[in-house]
Design an enzyme around this catalytic site. Structure first.
Site, PDB file in Angstrom:
ATOM      1  N   ASP A 144      15.255 -67.980  20.363  1.00  0.00           N
ATOM      2  CA  ASP A 144      14.417 -68.218  21.698  1.00  0.00           C
ATOM      3  C   ASP A 144      13.434 -67.352  21.628  1.00  0.00           C
ATOM      4  O   ASP A 144      13.169 -66.075  21.211  1.00  0.00           O
ATOM      5  CB  ASP A 144      15.495 -68.152  22.683  1.00  0.00           C
ATOM      6  CG  ASP A 144      14.724 -68.129  24.080  1.00  0.00           C
ATOM      7  OD1 ASP A 144      14.236 -69.084  24.355  1.00  0.00           O
ATOM      8  OD2 ASP A 144      14.382 -67.135  24.737  1.00  0.00           O
ATOM      9  N   GLU A 167      11.529 -71.005  18.189  1.00  0.00           N
ATOM     10  CA  GLU A 167      10.753 -71.705  19.296  1.00  0.00           C
ATOM     11  C   GLU A 167       9.327 -70.650  19.489  1.00  0.00           C
ATOM     12  O   GLU A 167       9.185 -69.908  19.794  1.00  0.00           O
ATOM     13  CB  GLU A 167      11.247 -71.389  20.556  1.00  0.00           C
ATOM     14  CG  GLU A 167      10.892 -71.935  21.666  1.00  0.00           C
ATOM     15  CD  GLU A 167      11.415 -71.468  23.166  1.00  0.00           C
ATOM     16  OE1 GLU A 167      11.240 -72.272  23.900  1.00  0.00           O
ATOM     17  OE2 GLU A 167      11.837 -70.110  23.265  1.00  0.00           O
TER      18      GLU A 167
END
Length: 870
Positions: A485, A540
């Site tokens: 993330d 990401e």
């Protein structure tokens, strides 16, 4: 009625078992349903067997209603199949239930054919085999330039970061006994069984260099430390103590009891902290703070056994790495149909079968690492090694992962190494009273938008902590990889905030770049891909940094995939700002295909971000409030042209995204059937940390923090159409492998006709986005000569269409030679407004495929297709 529960488990396809006589139905009577030499279809044989069953029950004076009721109940409860018969005329395997009071017949489920489960001996335990740690290649970090010669303009930056990477790897090897040992910090820090002076017991170790004193407290000592419960500090800032086992051999700290460390901070204050390496932390219903829990079950369970006081033993091997990922992004807590926090075991029982039936081959689980604030969606982590206790215990999570592996599903974890919660009571922030420790001190250590702490990736113990954490979840819980993330936030000092990336290489390789963070990502990819050769890592990253998805051995960052985040933004822009006549076909295609050569991407039309309060899903953008009143199928309620438009475009957007948007695909839980509600976690009134704006709460309600599976399962609602189409396009990929097929060519993007034609692999895709205009005899180009047939149409009745183009016509499309749209061959099709259609080589088409027991509704593929892979 839960999806899949009306079927019974069967043996692998094509394994006949001779039936036994029982309860008045003998093998002879079953066989006599067909005359000698007579060949019957499976349905006809079933009809005749049911008539024999009725005759048998009449003789036995057993009411048929009682039999139907008991058979149905047994089916719902998942009772095992007792008898099985092979229909020699069709090769279809039939199953017989011979429970007392009733006999029923079921056919094999499609998922048993398309996604067969793994079977291993009952006493088999799965144990990982690790790969060796690679040596560092002898080059200057520019090997990845072979894919892009223009990168030579940034050669000095690549050489610098490669040199930093090599120096850290060498220092670890020289000072820590090797990279592999360094990544096993969890075997040294935290709580570990061991020996001291010939006694067995528990070692507890904690790195807290700024602390002046540290003791262990908990229920085991009534929260008052004895003299032997105080730790000693070594020259590296690590505190340690040893607790010998009790005289009766039991652990000094009982399993599943509360524990914390009590320390004097650098400024002289006494605080109780949850150990940084804790394996589980929980919050009592009547308490605000979390407590660390000592997790060490006294017994080891048999493989696959789930018992409260036994540790879970893995039974099933990791699935092979798929050629392309079809990822089902999911959140265990909000996966229940009821307004509650769902459990790992409930997800295992109720949701995994749905995912398997839909045709996905990977799940990406969010919010696994413990986070004290549920509404953070798991992104404000407080306990990095702890399993989120809201959903269950560590061993229950292991059981979930093992069951997913049995179903052949790859299990990815949404891991957060980009920042940490500011929570000083439950997390690692200010652990020893100092601002630095694992994080940057001062303003650099605070993320102004996320209201969180930023790691110092140049710190030695931070590297140990995070690298060990990445290995821990794969080692202990058998995850198969990660979605990292917030990687953009890590890689740049500006965190990618209020910054526009134009593609200029100076934006990626200059003073804005946090080289320590990039090197950490190279190290973690080095570690994971070496130890776990089939590991999958997804980053990401919204910036598009070149070399991000090239191997670390080449000097790249080392990710397998980048999330293609621009696609979701593009669909929102198109739906929000443009009417249907103004959709720009070329602009849409550019966004879908705009990715770096030789760097794989995961495409998605929407993820969890678009499902949150404050945003909108594609279904909501398209249909908005009409979803509440006009989702009934025709004849069961009022209709709406807005809903008809929305359903048509929802299918088209998702198919064109999976077909062109990357080398893999992602969907968020429930979006496949157009879930009508956004996600709103239980929350109280608060203030936005970046703007100071007041954000009203919802009174702690869980009403919108769930998934309404009943809507997709309902026969009278249109959600079932979207669910069926999503299932069909996933199985089309199983059969033809189009998602990652190397042959990709867009031959037409017509702004006037609003028509897009492209090839992916052996398939030809035709999309007509025009809101009103249909086209007869529309010529489309293709690489290979025909004949072709229709294998998937969004206009099928089972998908809520009008059958203007349907497999049922069984039309054959012959090709003509000659250049058309820069393709050597072409054929003519009918393209109705707002439809998409997929054409395949005729040899692999079968209009009756979905009438067979293993058929996927609406999909016209013969058998498993030419390139079947899970």
């Amino acid at each position: 009625m839960q999806l899949g529960r009306v079927f019974n488990a069967v043996r692998p396809h094509g394994t006949p078992i001779a039936p036994k006589a029982r309860h008045g139905v003998s093998p002879r009577s079953v066989a006599s349903a067909a005359a000698p030499g007579e060949k019957l279809s499976a349905l006809e044989l079933l009809r005749r067997e049911n008539e024999l069953l009725r005759q048998t029950l009449d003789v036995a004076n057993v009411p048929i209603d009682r039999v139907v009721e008991q058979t149905t109940t047994a089916t719902f409860q998942g009772e095992p199949v007792r008898e099985q018969v092979l229909d020699t005329a069709t090769g279809v395997q039939l199953s017989l239930l011979d429970e007392l009071g009733g006999v029923g017949v079921t056919l094999e489920r499609p998922e048993d054919y398309w996604s067969p489960c793994i079977d291993v001996p009952d006493n088999m335990e799965y144990v990982d085999e690790y790969g060796p740690i690679s040596s560092i290649p002898n080059h200057d970090g520019t090997m990845c330039f072979k894919w892009d010669n223009t990168l030579w303009s940034a050669a000095e930056h690549f050489k610098y970061r490669w040199n930093v990477f090599k120096n850290i790897r060498s220092a670890i090897d020289q000072n820590e006994g090797g990279f592999e040992k360094f990544s096993q910090g969890y075997k040294y820090y935290g709580f570990n069984r061991g020996e001291c002076n010939g006694q067995t017991g528990i070692w507890y170790r904690e790195w807290a260099p700024g602390a002046k004193a540290l003791a262990l407290v908990g229920e085991f000592n009534n929260w008052t430390p004895a003299d032997t419960h105080w730790a000693f500090k070594n020259q590296f800032g690590t505190w340690e103590l040893f607790l010998p086992d009790n005289p009766d051999g039991t652990s000094a700290i009982p399993h599943r009891t509360k524990v914390k460390c009590r320390l004097e901070t650098s400024d002289g204050h006494w605080v109780d902290k949850i150990p940084a390496w804790i394996k589980w932390a929980t919050q009592e219903w009547n308490e605000i703070l979390f407590n660390g829990i000592y997790w060490e079950p006294p017994e080891k369970g048999a493989p696959g056994e789930i018992l409260p006081d036994k540790s879970y033993t893995f039974k099933y091997p990791r699935p092979p790495r798929p050629r392309a990922l079809r990822i089902y992004e999911c959140h265990v807590g909000m996966s229940s149909q009821e307004p509650k926090v769902n459990s790992y075991l409930e997800f295992r029982k109720d949701v995994l079968p749905r995912i398997r039936a839909l045709g996905y081959n990977a799940i990406q689980i969010m919010a696994i690492q413990e986070h004290s604030y549920y509404g953070s969606f798991g992104y404000h982590v407080t306990n990095f090694f702890g399993v989120s206790s809201r959903c269950g215990t560590p061993d229950e999570l292991k059981a979930l992962v093992d069951e997913a592996h049995r179903m052949g599903l790859v299990v990815l974890m949404d891991i957060v190494h980009s920042h940490a919660s500011k929570n000083t009571n439950d997390g690692i922030n200010m652990f020893d009273g100092t601002d630095g420790m694992y994080f940057h001190g001062g303003p650099r250590g605070n993320h102004w938008m996320w209201d969180s702490r930023c790691f110092n990736y140049g710190n030695w113990e931070t590297l140990r902590f995070l690298l060990s954490n990445a290995r821990w979840w794969m080692d202990e819980y058998k995850f198969d990889g990660y979605r990292f993330d917030g990687v953009t936030s890590m890689m740049y000092h500006h965190h990618g905030l209020s910054y526009t990336f134009t593609g200029n290489y100076g934006e990626y390789f200059g003073m804005n770049t946090d080289v320590d963070a990039v090197v950490y990502l190279m190290l973690v990819n080095n570690l994971l891909h070496d130890l776990f050769p089939n590991c999958i890592s997804i980053g990401e990253d919204v910036s598009g940094m070149p070399s991000f998805c090239r191997p670390w051995q080449e000097g790249g960052v080392g990710f397998d995939y980048r999330l293609q985040m621009a696609i979701a933004d593009k669909w929102i822009e198109v739906m929000k700002l443009h009417n249907d006549f103004a959709w720009n076909m070329g602009n849409i295609i550019h966004t879908l295909t705009n990715r770096r050569y030789a760097e794989a991407c995961v495409g998605y039309a929407e993820s969890h971000d678009q499902a949150l309060v404050g945003d909108k899903t594609i279904a909501f953008w398209l249909m908005d409030k009409d979803m509440y009143d006009y989702m009934a199928v025709p004849g069961m309620g009022p209709q709406s042209l807005i809903v008809d438009r929305g359903i048509a475009l929802h299918k088209m957007i998702r198919l064109i995204t999976i077909a062109l948007g990357g080398e893999s695909y992602l969907n968020f839980m429930g979006n496949e059937f157009g879930h009508p509600e956004w996600i709103d976690f239980p929350r109280v009134d608060s203030y936005d940390p970046s703007t100071g704006r007041f954000v009203p709460g919802n009174g702690g309600s869980l009403h919108l923090c769930r998934r309404r599976w009943d809507l997709a399962d309902s026969d009278i609602l249109k959600y079932k159409f979207l669910n069926a189409f999503d299932r069909a396009m996933c199985h089309l990929d199983k059969a033809f492998g189009y998602t990652c097929a190397p042959n990709t060519y867009v031959s037409r993007k017509d702004e006037g006709d609003k028509l897009i034609v492209f090839e992916r692999g052996d398939l030809v895709f035709v999309f007509n986005f025009h809101p009103t205009q249909s086209f007869m005899d529309y010529r489309v180009g293709c690489r290979e000569p025909g004949p072709y047939k229709l294998v998937l149409s969004s206009d099928e009745e089972v998908f809520g269409g009008y059958r203007n183009i349907t497999k049922e016509t069984d039309a054959t499309f012959q090709t003509n030679s000659g250049n058309y749209d820069n393709r050597p061959h072409s054929f003519q099709v009918y393209a109705p407004a707002r439809t998409c259609a997929v054409y395949a080589p005729a040899a692999w088409a079968d209009k009756d495929a979905d009438r067979k027991p293993h058929g996927i509704p609406g999909l016209a593929i013969k058998e498993l297709g030419p390139y079947f892979a899970r």
